[in-house]
Design a protein around this motif. Structure first.
Motif, PDB file in Angstrom:
ATOM      1  N   LYS A  72      11.098   1.062 -32.865  1.00 54.00           N
ATOM      2  CA  LYS A  72      11.715   2.370 -32.631  1.00 54.00           C
ATOM      3  C   LYS A  72      11.338   3.361 -33.726  1.00 54.00           C
ATOM      4  O   LYS A  72      11.070   4.545 -33.449  1.00 54.00           O
ATOM      5  CB  LYS A  72      13.229   2.228 -32.554  1.00 54.00           C
ATOM      6  N   ILE A  74      12.827  -4.901 -33.113  1.00 55.89           N
ATOM      7  CA  ILE A  74      13.159  -3.784 -32.220  1.00 55.89           C
ATOM      8  C   ILE A  74      13.314  -2.500 -33.024  1.00 55.89           C
ATOM      9  O   ILE A  74      12.810  -1.431 -32.634  1.00 55.89           O
ATOM     10  CB  ILE A  74      14.440  -4.096 -31.435  1.00 55.89           C
ATOM     11  N   GLU A 126      11.562  -6.008 -25.602  1.00 59.03           N
ATOM     12  CA  GLU A 126      12.109  -4.743 -26.077  1.00 59.03           C
ATOM     13  C   GLU A 126      11.402  -4.249 -27.337  1.00 59.03           C
ATOM     14  O   GLU A 126      11.675  -3.142 -27.803  1.00 59.03           O
ATOM     15  CB  GLU A 126      13.607  -4.872 -26.340  1.00 59.03           C
ATOM     16  N   VAL A 127      10.536  -5.072 -27.904  1.00 61.34           N
ATOM     17  CA  VAL A 127       9.797  -4.669 -29.107  1.00 61.34           C
ATOM     18  C   VAL A 127       8.628  -3.797 -28.654  1.00 61.34           C
ATOM     19  O   VAL A 127       7.613  -4.283 -28.153  1.00 61.34           O
ATOM     20  CB  VAL A 127       9.302  -5.891 -29.894  1.00 61.34           C
TER      21      VAL A 127
END
Length: 430
Positions: free
Chosen positions: A165, A161, A371-372
């Motif tokens: 970001k 994750i 969420e990656v």
């Protein structure tokens, strides 16, 4: 399918401290298998360039330095540690071009062919290895292998994750923690439970105890989907409330035992991986980076399991997992302190490639794969281990078939004849 290697480089350790740092392996790190775990993540286009992905990876390694460190064992093998800031280490990054479209390998059914999409596991020199496979359609498969004694699945998920970001130019809101204060043994240390033969194997062992290997055509990796609707049907048969993991594991245990055709009086058990972070008191920080997984062992006679209900099997799983609590975890921590001068080798290192009549069940249901996000509009469309050369492994994974579907994909490894029988009864509620 042609896969052409474009480049192979090593990203050095990111932003090392001014002095070398040694992070000792905890008892949970030592309990993890001493091997790499390989997982493939497939993304539909458009995706960032390899340059952007590598730049983000370099920044991520500055926050997760153990992934680029070196695993070191002293001469006595009793006090292994991860060395950060020393010469060596780094992360291997391989870039390839694939003369095919991504759809040709979806939905990533685990097979020996898929191992080509990640760096080799045998004699891997780096704790983290990444392979960026660019398909002709613009799709991307990231093949990632990580040494299990450096981090468990929850920790690796937090790394992925953060990597995503950083590629998107975002700030990291949760930094990894390496503080091992909560794992300090009691004074004096005491073992309230027996851990020899459960977690760790007394040494030495006779040569016949060493594991053999399996040929790739002896074990079959298969994927089975259980819809949210089907899981609700199982739960409706439960006299008491159980989690999705418990009811589905009970259902699988019962039907896999039937498919294997085991002797009715034989004992069968599951090794269930349990996240110890929330079970410590006080709970370990969620951002703790490393391993904190223990094993629970529900067990039953074959006849009891196959003739009983799924509710009975789910209860056995629930009760076994419930025994992994703060007292048990503290006992294991103290066990390491009491045996500080002994070589600790996990029992799993000596099990060999065939677990029958037993199973290993790992849950990835809590891992935030979706969420990656690496940006540019691409999205995750599939993920799976490449191929597991061990009979008797079960991995529960959240499905990507539809938002809110609530289903579970299960990857299983069985002998071919057992796999054929299991597929016929995989959804049987009898």
């Amino acid at each position: 399918m042609e896969i052409h290697v474009v480049s192979s480089t090593v990203i050095p350790q990111g932003l090392p401290p001014t002095e070398n740092t040694k992070i000792p392996l905890t008892v949970f790190d030592m309990l993890a298998s001493g091997m790499h775990v390989a997982v493939l993540h497939a993304y539909i286009p458009p995706m960032p360039t390899n340059t952007a992905l590598k730049d983000g990876l370099k920044r991520a390694l500055g926050l997760f330095p153990t992934l680029a460190g070196q695993l070191v064992e002293n001469d006595d093998r009793c006090h292994p540690y991860i060395s950060i800031g020393d010469n060596g280490g780094g992360v291997l990054v391989v870039e390839t071009n694939v003369e095919s479209e991504l759809v040709d390998i979806l939905p990533l059914e685990p097979s020996p062919e898929l191992v080509r999409f990640h760096p080799p596991l045998d004699e891997a020199r780096h704790l983290l290895q990444v392979q960026l496979n660019q398909f002709s359609c613009g799709g991307l498969v990231i093949g990632l292998t990580s040494h299990h004694r450096v981090a468990d699945g929850k920790a690796i998920s937090s790394f992925l994750i953060a990597w995503g970001k950083l590629v998107r130019g975002l700030q990291i809101d949760s930094f990894p923690g390496y503080d091992q204060t909560m794992l300090i043994p009691r004074d004096p240390p005491r073992c309230d439970h027996d851990h020899w033969g459960i977690e760790f194997q007394p040494l030495p062992l006779p040569p016949s105890s060493l594991p053999s290997t399996l040929n790739s055509n002896e074990v079959h990796n298969m994927r089975v989907h259980y819809s949210g609707e089907f899981i609700l049907k199982i739960k409706a048969r439960m006299p008491t409330k159980h989690s999705t993991f418990e009811v589905l594991t009970g259902h699988l245990w019962k039907n896999l035992t039937r498919a294997r055709g085991l002797d009715p009086d034989m004992l069968t058990q599951i090794r269930v991986a349990v996240n110890g972070r929330p079970r410590l008191w006080p709970a370990a920080p969620t951002e703790y980076f490393g391993n904190m997984v223990l094993n629970a062992f529900p067990r039953a006679r074959v006849k009891e399991l196959t003739e009983g209900s799924v509710a009975d099997a789910a209860r056995l799983v629930h009760d076994a997992v419930g025994r992994i609590e703060d007292g048990y975890i503290r006992s294991l921590i103290d066990f390491r302190a009491i045996n500080n001068g002994n070589v600790l080798v996990p029992v799993t290192d000596f099990e060999g490639p065939v677990l029958c009549p037993n199973l290993e069940v790992d849950s990835w249901l809590g891992f935030p794969f979706q969420e990656v996000d690496f940006g540019d509009g691409g999205s995750l469309c599939a993920f799976a281990p490449s191929w597991v050369p061990v009979e008797g492994v079960v991995i529960l994974m959240p499905t990507l078939r539809g938002v809110g579907e609530g289903g579970v994909d299960v990857m299983l490894t069985l002998f071919q004849d057992h796999a054929e029988l299991f597929r016929q009864i995989s959804h049987s509620l009898d």
